[in-house]
Design an enzyme around this catalytic site. Structure first.
Site, mmCIF file in Angstrom:
data_model
loop_
_atom_site.group_PDB
_atom_site.id
_atom_site.type_symbol
_atom_site.label_atom_id
_atom_site.label_comp_id
_atom_site.label_asym_id
_atom_site.label_seq_id
_atom_site.Cartn_x
_atom_site.Cartn_y
_atom_site.Cartn_z
ATOM 1 N N GLY A 46 -2.791 -3.624 -2.581
ATOM 2 C CA GLY A 46 -2.312 -3.930 -2.025
ATOM 3 C C GLY A 46 -0.682 -3.531 -2.196
ATOM 4 O O GLY A 46 -0.950 -3.498 -3.896
ATOM 5 N N GLN A 51 8.695 -4.690 -3.353
ATOM 6 C CA GLN A 51 7.970 -4.542 -5.312
ATOM 7 C C GLN A 51 8.176 -3.284 -5.679
ATOM 8 O O GLN A 51 8.355 -2.966 -7.332
ATOM 9 C CB GLN A 51 5.834 -5.218 -4.492
ATOM 10 C CG GLN A 51 5.071 -5.980 -4.767
ATOM 11 C CD GLN A 51 4.301 -6.118 -4.675
ATOM 12 O OE1 GLN A 51 3.576 -5.762 -3.630
ATOM 13 N NE2 GLN A 51 3.543 -6.773 -5.558
ATOM 14 N N CYS A 94 -1.207 -10.801 -8.382
ATOM 15 C CA CYS A 94 0.159 -9.805 -8.264
ATOM 16 C C CYS A 94 0.664 -8.635 -8.873
ATOM 17 O O CYS A 94 0.537 -9.410 -9.733
ATOM 18 C CB CYS A 94 0.628 -10.621 -7.702
ATOM 19 S SG CYS A 94 2.085 -10.040 -6.503
ATOM 20 N N LEU A 95 0.578 -7.560 -8.565
ATOM 21 C CA LEU A 95 0.748 -7.059 -9.487
ATOM 22 C C LEU A 95 2.766 -7.343 -10.055
ATOM 23 O O LEU A 95 3.437 -7.103 -11.263
ATOM 24 C CB LEU A 95 1.187 -5.234 -8.819
ATOM 25 C CG LEU A 95 -0.034 -4.543 -8.464
ATOM 26 C CD1 LEU A 95 0.121 -3.665 -8.317
ATOM 27 C CD2 LEU A 95 -0.637 -4.777 -9.742
ATOM 28 N N HIS A 136 -0.877 -11.779 2.590
ATOM 29 C CA HIS A 136 -0.540 -11.491 0.563
ATOM 30 C C HIS A 136 0.465 -10.995 0.994
ATOM 31 O O HIS A 136 1.774 -11.282 0.147
ATOM 32 C CB HIS A 136 -1.298 -10.957 -0.478
ATOM 33 C CG HIS A 136 -0.992 -11.244 -2.020
ATOM 34 N ND1 HIS A 136 -1.174 -11.607 -2.907
ATOM 35 C CD2 HIS A 136 -0.139 -9.789 -2.236
ATOM 36 C CE1 HIS A 136 0.011 -11.302 -3.957
ATOM 37 N NE2 HIS A 136 0.701 -10.593 -3.097
ATOM 38 N N GLU A 137 0.489 -9.430 1.194
ATOM 39 C CA GLU A 137 1.935 -8.312 1.194
ATOM 40 C C GLU A 137 2.503 -8.597 2.596
ATOM 41 O O GLU A 137 3.442 -8.341 2.300
ATOM 42 C CB GLU A 137 0.911 -7.089 1.873
ATOM 43 C CG GLU A 137 0.110 -6.588 0.962
ATOM 44 C CD GLU A 137 -0.001 -6.355 -0.318
ATOM 45 O OE1 GLU A 137 1.492 -6.514 -1.056
ATOM 46 O OE2 GLU A 137 -0.896 -6.268 -1.436
ATOM 47 N N HIS A 140 4.895 -10.960 0.914
ATOM 48 C CA HIS A 140 5.990 -10.559 -0.011
ATOM 49 C C HIS A 140 7.178 -9.529 1.249
ATOM 50 O O HIS A 140 8.487 -9.640 0.942
ATOM 51 C CB HIS A 140 5.161 -8.786 -0.061
ATOM 52 C CG HIS A 140 4.382 -9.480 -1.760
ATOM 53 N ND1 HIS A 140 5.536 -9.532 -3.104
ATOM 54 C CD2 HIS A 140 3.560 -8.504 -2.209
ATOM 55 C CE1 HIS A 140 4.419 -9.459 -3.792
ATOM 56 N NE2 HIS A 140 3.302 -9.466 -3.281
HETATM 57 O O1 GNR Z 1 -3.621 -6.232 -6.256
HETATM 58 C C1 GNR Z 1 -3.542 -6.678 -6.145
HETATM 59 N N1 GNR Z 1 -5.021 -7.680 -6.362
HETATM 60 C C2 GNR Z 1 -5.063 -9.014 -4.979
HETATM 61 C C3 GNR Z 1 -6.126 -9.577 -5.361
HETATM 62 C C4 GNR Z 1 -6.241 -11.355 -4.865
HETATM 63 C C5 GNR Z 1 -5.058 -11.606 -3.150
HETATM 64 C C6 GNR Z 1 -4.289 -10.270 -3.739
HETATM 65 C C7 GNR Z 1 -4.305 -8.903 -3.892
HETATM 66 S S1 GNR Z 1 -3.213 -8.362 -3.463
HETATM 67 C C8 GNR Z 1 -2.550 -7.666 -5.545
HETATM 68 C C9 GNR Z 1 -1.612 -6.318 -5.457
HETATM 69 C C10 GNR Z 1 0.151 -6.542 -5.365
HETATM 70 O O2 GNR Z 1 0.085 -7.988 -5.707
HETATM 71 N N2 GNR Z 1 0.069 -6.821 -3.605
HETATM 72 O O3 GNR Z 1 1.006 -6.988 -3.081
HETATM 73 NI NI NI Z 2 1.724 -8.934 -4.500
#
Ligand code: GNR
Ligand code: NI
Length: 168
Positions: A46, A51, A94-95, A136-137, A140
């Site tokens: 995601g 980001q 998270c990236l 999670h997204e 952000h």
């Molecule tokens: O690639 C991603 N893997 C992930 C694993 C567990 C919970 C959430 C994520 S999202 C993350 C990519 C990212 O940072 N999205 O904002």
């Molecule tokens: Ni993230």
């Protein structure tokens, strides 16, 4: 299409609250195409526009397993309309916080409403990894990172680790 740079902590842009978009046009689709390409290259499942430094309420996602065909998903101006009382834990990453993985509890199921790649309004229910990822997204979009759900000590340790990686 073009790859964009992914911002990492402690970049202050990641704390910005993203703005709703007016609708889905070709410019926004070009942004979403770039985001998807950037997410696949990372690789990640995601990515929120903020980001890549664009504080708009736009998310891309693909939850297909490596051996499956790609399933790109696009969420414009997403809203959560319902969340279960039941929580579920998941070890998140998270990236924007590279190489840090910690367990976070979130509602196990949510209902959401958003515009898709074509600007069509969609309502959907999410559970499992989809529920984790969309929440999670959507964090952000509010300037919230998964480490903000951890203790202050764990959060500060995580940021310190990322800074150290970057310096190395
Ligand atoms: O690639 C991603 N893997 C992930 C694993 C567990 C919970 C959430 C994520 S999202 C993350 C990519 C990212 O940072 N999205 O904002
Ligand atoms: Ni993230």
């Amino acid at each position: 299409m073009a790859l964009r740079d992914i911002l990492v902590v402690p970049d202050p842009i990641l704390k910005r609250v993203s703005e709703p978009v007016d609708g889905v046009d070709d410019d926004l689709r070009a942004l979403m195409d770039d985001m998807l390409e950037t997410m696949y290259a990372a690789p990640g499942i995601g990515l929120a526009a903020v980001q890549v430094g664009v504080p708009k309420r736009v998310i891309v996602m693909d939850l297909a397993k490596p051996d499956e065909e790609a399933q790109p998903r696009y969420y414009v101006n997403p809203e959560i309309t319902w969340a279960s009382e039941e929580l579920a834990p998941y070890e998140e990453g998270c990236l924007s916080v590279p190489e840090i993985y910690e367990e976070v509890d979130r509602p196990a199921k949510v209902k959401l409403r958003y515009l898709d790649y074509h600007g069509k309004a969609v309502e959907e229910e999410a559970e499992g990894l989809f529920a984790v990822c969309i929440q999670h997204e959507m964090d952000h979009l509010q300037g919230v990172l998964f480490i903000d759900h951890l203790s202050r000590l764990k959060r500060e340790q995580a940021v310190k680790k990322v800074k150290k990686q970057k310096a190395a």
